[in-house]
Design a protein around this motif. Sequence first.
Motif, PDB file in Angstrom:
ATOM      1  N   PRO A   5       0.847  -1.234  -0.199  1.00 19.60           N
ATOM      2  CA  PRO A   5       0.055  -0.092  -0.114  1.00 19.60           C
ATOM      3  C   PRO A   5       1.103   1.200   0.065  1.00 19.60           C
ATOM      4  O   PRO A   5       2.039   1.143   0.332  1.00 19.60           O
ATOM      5  N   THR A   6       0.312   2.357  -0.617  1.00 16.29           N
ATOM      6  CA  THR A   6       0.941   3.541  -0.742  1.00 16.29           C
ATOM      7  C   THR A   6       1.039   4.165   0.881  1.00 16.29           C
ATOM      8  O   THR A   6      -0.088   4.079   1.533  1.00 16.29           O
ATOM      9  N   PRO A   7       2.127   4.687   1.484  1.00 18.23           N
ATOM     10  CA  PRO A   7       2.164   5.179   2.558  1.00 18.23           C
ATOM     11  C   PRO A   7       1.493   6.251   2.923  1.00 18.23           C
ATOM     12  O   PRO A   7       1.246   7.127   1.858  1.00 18.23           O
ATOM     13  N   PRO A   8       0.896   6.761   4.027  1.00 18.89           N
ATOM     14  CA  PRO A   8       0.281   8.114   4.180  1.00 18.89           C
ATOM     15  C   PRO A   8       0.800   9.216   3.932  1.00 18.89           C
ATOM     16  O   PRO A   8       2.210   8.904   3.952  1.00 18.89           O
ATOM     17  N   ALA A   9       0.717  10.115   3.449  1.00 17.09           N
ATOM     18  CA  ALA A   9       1.408  11.432   3.524  1.00 17.09           C
ATOM     19  C   ALA A   9       2.012  11.854   4.801  1.00 17.09           C
ATOM     20  O   ALA A   9       1.258  11.722   5.745  1.00 17.09           O
ATOM     21  N   LEU A  10       3.157  12.598   4.716  1.00 14.00           N
ATOM     22  CA  LEU A  10       3.770  13.134   6.172  1.00 14.00           C
ATOM     23  C   LEU A  10       3.043  13.988   6.693  1.00 14.00           C
ATOM     24  O   LEU A  10       2.881  13.825   8.003  1.00 14.00           O
ATOM     25  N   SER A  11       2.217  14.749   5.762  1.00 12.21           N
ATOM     26  CA  SER A  11       1.354  15.738   6.825  1.00 12.21           C
ATOM     27  C   SER A  11       0.280  14.823   7.482  1.00 12.21           C
ATOM     28  O   SER A  11      -0.348  15.531   8.637  1.00 12.21           O
ATOM     29  N   SER A  12      -0.152  13.671   6.988  1.00 14.32           N
ATOM     30  CA  SER A  12      -1.379  12.924   7.828  1.00 14.32           C
ATOM     31  C   SER A  12      -0.500  12.527   9.099  1.00 14.32           C
ATOM     32  O   SER A  12      -1.294  12.392   9.991  1.00 14.32           O
ATOM     33  N   ILE A  13       0.720  11.833   8.946  1.00 13.87           N
ATOM     34  CA  ILE A  13       1.375  11.292   9.999  1.00 13.87           C
ATOM     35  C   ILE A  13       1.531  12.639  10.835  1.00 13.87           C
ATOM     36  O   ILE A  13       1.384  12.281  12.310  1.00 13.87           O
ATOM     37  N   ALA A  14       1.960  13.805  10.572  1.00 20.15           N
ATOM     38  CA  ALA A  14       2.323  14.868  11.388  1.00 20.15           C
ATOM     39  C   ALA A  14       1.082  15.266  12.157  1.00 20.15           C
ATOM     40  O   ALA A  14       1.074  15.548  13.434  1.00 20.15           O
ATOM     41  N   SER A  15      -0.342  15.236  11.546  1.00 20.15           N
ATOM     42  CA  SER A  15      -1.226  15.634  12.250  1.00 20.15           C
ATOM     43  C   SER A  15      -1.716  14.416  13.210  1.00 20.15           C
ATOM     44  O   SER A  15      -2.368  14.889  14.401  1.00 20.15           O
ATOM     45  N   LEU A  16      -1.480  13.156  13.239  1.00 16.12           N
ATOM     46  CA  LEU A  16      -1.824  12.133  13.965  1.00 16.12           C
ATOM     47  C   LEU A  16      -0.621  12.272  14.997  1.00 16.12           C
ATOM     48  O   LEU A  16      -1.347  12.153  16.297  1.00 16.12           O
ATOM     49  N   THR A  19      -2.122  15.266  17.227  1.00 17.60           N
ATOM     50  CA  THR A  19      -3.354  14.639  18.037  1.00 17.60           C
ATOM     51  C   THR A  19      -2.973  13.874  19.262  1.00 17.60           C
ATOM     52  O   THR A  19      -3.538  13.889  20.307  1.00 17.60           O
ATOM     53  N   VAL A  20      -2.238  12.693  19.018  1.00 22.77           N
ATOM     54  CA  VAL A  20      -1.963  11.760  19.926  1.00 22.77           C
ATOM     55  C   VAL A  20      -0.939  12.450  21.093  1.00 22.77           C
ATOM     56  O   VAL A  20      -1.423  12.132  22.184  1.00 22.77           O
ATOM     57  N   LEU A  66       4.868  10.638  31.053  1.00 29.87           N
ATOM     58  CA  LEU A  66       4.002  10.978  29.964  1.00 29.87           C
ATOM     59  C   LEU A  66       3.959  12.163  29.451  1.00 29.87           C
ATOM     60  O   LEU A  66       3.761  12.372  28.006  1.00 29.87           O
ATOM     61  N   LEU A  67       4.508  13.267  29.906  1.00 31.08           N
ATOM     62  CA  LEU A  67       4.668  14.607  29.368  1.00 31.08           C
ATOM     63  C   LEU A  67       5.960  14.562  28.630  1.00 31.08           C
ATOM     64  O   LEU A  67       5.751  15.329  27.249  1.00 31.08           O
ATOM     65  N   GLY A  68       6.916  13.902  28.907  1.00 37.70           N
ATOM     66  CA  GLY A  68       8.023  13.811  28.118  1.00 37.70           C
ATOM     67  C   GLY A  68       7.727  13.160  26.729  1.00 37.70           C
ATOM     68  O   GLY A  68       8.075  13.584  25.548  1.00 37.70           O
ATOM     69  N   ALA A  69       7.189  12.036  26.822  1.00 38.72           N
ATOM     70  CA  ALA A  69       6.638  11.311  25.583  1.00 38.72           C
ATOM     71  C   ALA A  69       5.650  12.150  24.662  1.00 38.72           C
ATOM     72  O   ALA A  69       5.855  12.252  23.723  1.00 38.72           O
ATOM     73  N   GLY A  70       4.661  12.849  25.296  1.00 33.99           N
ATOM     74  CA  GLY A  70       3.781  13.571  24.557  1.00 33.99           C
ATOM     75  C   GLY A  70       4.663  14.660  23.794  1.00 33.99           C
ATOM     76  O   GLY A  70       4.260  15.190  22.682  1.00 33.99           O
ATOM     77  N   ASP A  71       5.768  15.444  24.628  1.00 32.21           N
ATOM     78  CA  ASP A  71       6.166  16.671  24.012  1.00 32.21           C
ATOM     79  C   ASP A  71       6.986  16.305  22.754  1.00 32.21           C
ATOM     80  O   ASP A  71       7.245  16.899  22.028  1.00 32.21           O
ATOM     81  N   ASN A  72       7.855  14.913  22.997  1.00 30.73           N
ATOM     82  CA  ASN A  72       8.521  14.401  21.924  1.00 30.73           C
ATOM     83  C   ASN A  72       7.567  14.163  20.892  1.00 30.73           C
ATOM     84  O   ASN A  72       7.976  14.164  19.590  1.00 30.73           O
ATOM     85  N   LEU A  73       6.713  13.438  20.863  1.00 32.79           N
ATOM     86  CA  LEU A  73       5.569  13.143  19.664  1.00 32.79           C
ATOM     87  C   LEU A  73       5.345  14.546  19.305  1.00 32.79           C
ATOM     88  O   LEU A  73       5.248  14.396  18.056  1.00 32.79           O
TER      89      LEU A  73
END
Length: 173
Positions: A5-16, A19-20, A66-73
């Motif tokens: 399958p075609t990988p999703p666009a980087l902008s879609s991954i960035a948005s995800l 959000t996460v 959790l805050l460190g993980a969220g900030d990095n993500l």
Amino acid sequence: MSRHPTPPALSSIASLCNTVSLTINELAYSPYCEPGFSLDEVDDEYGTAAVPDPLTNAHKLIRFFLLGAGDNLYAIGKLLDLPSPMLVSPAVLARATAEYSSRAAYLAEASETPLVRMSKMAALFADGFKSYDIHGPSAAPAEVALAKGIGDWRAANPIVAEDQNTAVLSSIR
């Protein structure tokens, strides 16, 4: 026709990623809760002068991981959304995200008792002090005092055998 399958666009991954990361931050700031136990009562029973609120501190440590993980993500999402070449590899941030997340999950295991949670917190601190060489020449006096206080608390509260914590810590690396 391609089988992959075609990988999703980087902008879609960035948005995800963004959000996460916001969801992780919301979770991090949820009230501390230890089902079936009162944090204050457990802290009163197992606290010492050096570590007066060990269970609350374990929950604070979960929050910080959790805050460190969220900030990095969040930073990964911003990097992936850049129109120009990245100056920092998202892989570096991904590793830090995974490490912080694994430690938060290790401490927050829902099936474990507060005693195990506090012991895991002490084991994580002990492991960090060992990695940092807390008794080495570059350790600041306040850091040495903190390590001593946690060591004294652990000696006063032999909750879980040292070798069990070492085995568990090795499993999350």
